[in-house]
Scaffold this motif. Structure first.
Motif, short mmCIF file in Angstrom:
data_model
loop_
_atom_site.label_atom_id
_atom_site.label_comp_id
_atom_site.label_asym_id
_atom_site.label_seq_id
_atom_site.Cartn_x
_atom_site.Cartn_y
_atom_site.Cartn_z
N GLU A 152 -12.25 3.04 4.98
CA GLU A 152 -10.82 2.78 5.02
C GLU A 152 -10.11 3.49 3.87
O GLU A 152 -10.57 3.46 2.72
N LEU A 153 -8.98 4.10 4.18
CA LEU A 153 -8.20 4.77 3.16
C LEU A 153 -7.48 3.75 2.29
O LEU A 153 -7.07 2.68 2.78
N PRO A 154 -7.27 4.06 1.01
CA PRO A 154 -6.55 3.13 0.13
C PRO A 154 -5.03 3.26 0.26
O PRO A 154 -4.29 2.81 -0.61
N PHE A 155 -4.57 3.92 1.31
CA PHE A 155 -3.14 4.06 1.56
C PHE A 155 -2.91 4.13 3.06
O PHE A 155 -3.84 4.35 3.84
N ASP A 156 -1.67 3.91 3.48
CA ASP A 156 -1.31 4.04 4.89
C ASP A 156 -0.98 5.50 5.18
O ASP A 156 -0.30 6.16 4.38
N LEU A 157 -1.44 5.98 6.30
CA LEU A 157 -1.22 7.37 6.68
C LEU A 157 -0.45 7.42 8.00
O LEU A 157 -0.96 6.98 9.03
N ARG A 164 0.84 -1.19 0.00
CA ARG A 164 0.00 0.00 0.00
C ARG A 164 0.88 1.25 0.00
O ARG A 164 1.92 1.28 0.65
N PRO A 165 0.46 2.30 -0.72
CA PRO A 165 1.22 3.56 -0.69
C PRO A 165 1.25 4.13 0.73
O PRO A 165 0.36 3.87 1.54
N LEU A 166 2.27 4.91 1.00
CA LEU A 166 2.38 5.60 2.29
C LEU A 166 2.27 7.10 2.06
O LEU A 166 2.93 7.66 1.19
N ALA A 167 1.43 7.74 2.85
CA ALA A 167 1.35 9.19 2.88
C ALA A 167 1.72 9.63 4.29
O ALA A 167 1.46 8.93 5.27
N VAL A 168 2.35 10.79 4.39
CA VAL A 168 2.78 11.31 5.69
C VAL A 168 2.05 12.61 5.99
O VAL A 168 2.06 13.53 5.17
N ALA A 169 1.41 12.68 7.14
CA ALA A 169 0.71 13.90 7.57
C ALA A 169 1.59 14.66 8.55
O ALA A 169 2.09 14.08 9.53
#
Length: 317
Positions: A192-197, A8-13
């Motif tokens: 559920e998000l389609p990526f990890d946050l 899964r893609p990773l996004a960073v907040a």
């Protein structure tokens, strides 16, 4: 990152209250890893509102690709639903380019809408809103707040009696649906998000330190020509205090000063107070997010601390 198709893609907040140093921290990270920044700020979406929103400079915007900045006119509005749709698309596109999406900003309602999904609340009704505005002008927003407390005490309890925008929306929802907004929100199903946050937050160990920083930044904005910026907006002739753009912290107070309803000293003081109140609300939102990793924004090396932790997270993704 994301070399395997099944990952899964990773996004960073990078979250935090106003003036906590989010932009500087994000730009430092962008120098170390290929990434693109998605603004999570309900004020930065407006074109022509640069100084009062502390919008990144032209040099900063050129240093790394930015998204959701300068995308609408101040006469228009931008909803949480639009933000979620845009962000889901942008995260997929940025990840497909082999870069890390950095979600940077302090509009906590946007984060909540993104992570929890959207609700089934009724849309805006212009005629009803006009009617509510007329009633409020006659009896005042504290009385409208009292009315809301009768039909939706849970929502009223978390709103200030002068919070016109949110009181109006809650009354509008009740009038259109026959149900309290709090009840409708409780029925919402989490999507559920389609990526990890991975969520990081710059938060102050010393609130007074941040308050001083807020006051200093407001004065810097004034010195940089903030009032001239608001004069330019007023000269258009189609903007007014009822719009979400002009209700942004600082702009409302500057508008009232230029209207002649308050003097310069009151404008500055109320602008700083409003910014501090925004900061308090943002921190309240953040403390309800236990999954976040906190870095003390008061530390001299806060940006470096955050950078180390974010890079470590990206390396293990």
């Amino acid at each position: 990152m994301n070399e395997q198709s099944d990952k899964r893609p990773l996004a960073v907040a990078i979250m935090g209250p106003t003036a906590s140093g989010k932009t500087a921290a994000a730009l430092a990270i962008a120098q170390q890893v290929p990434c693109e920044i998605i603004s999570v700020d309900s004020a930065l979406v407006y074109r022509g509102m640069d100084i009062g929103t502390a919008k990144p400079s032209k040099e900063e915007l050129a240093a790394v690709p930015h998204h959701l900045i300068d995308i609408i006119d101040p006469l228009d509005s931008y909803s949480v639903a639009q933000f979620r749709t845009d962000t889901l698309r942008l995260v997929a596109e940025i990840s497909a380019r082999g870069k890390v999406p950095l979600l940077v900003g302090g509009t906590m309602l946007y984060y909540k809408g993104l992570s929890d999904g959207l609700d089934d609340l009724p849309g805006a009704d212009a005629a009803l809103r006009a009617q509510l505005d007329q009633e409020a002008s006659r009896i005042g927003w504290p009385a409208m707040h009292a009315r809301l407390a009768q039909v939706d005490p849970q929502t009223a309890a978390r709103l200030k009696p002068a919070d016109a925008q949110r009181i109006q929306r809650a009354l509008e929802i009740y009038a259109l649906s026959g149900k309290p907004m709090s009840e409708l929100l409780a029925q919402r199903e989490k999507e559920e998000l389609p990526f990890d946050l991975a969520s990081f937050a710059l938060e102050p160990s010393d609130r007074a330190w941040l308050h001083e920083r807020i006051a200093r930044r407001f004065d810097i904005m004034l010195d940089a020509g903030f009032l001239d910026e608001v004069k330019t907006l007023r000269a258009r002739g189609d903007l007014h205090l009822g719009l979400p753009s002009i209700r942004c912290v600082g702009y409302r107070q500057a508008w009232e000063y230029l209207d002649g309803t308050i003097d310069y000293t009151a404008m500055r003081e109320t602008g700083i107070i409003a910014t501090r109140q925004l900061c308090k609300r943002q921190l309240t939102w953040l403390r309800a997010m236990p999954e976040r990793i906190v870095v003390d924004c008061c530390a001299a090396d806060a940006a470096q601390q955050l950078q180390v932790q974010v890079l470590a997270k990206i390396a293990t993704a």
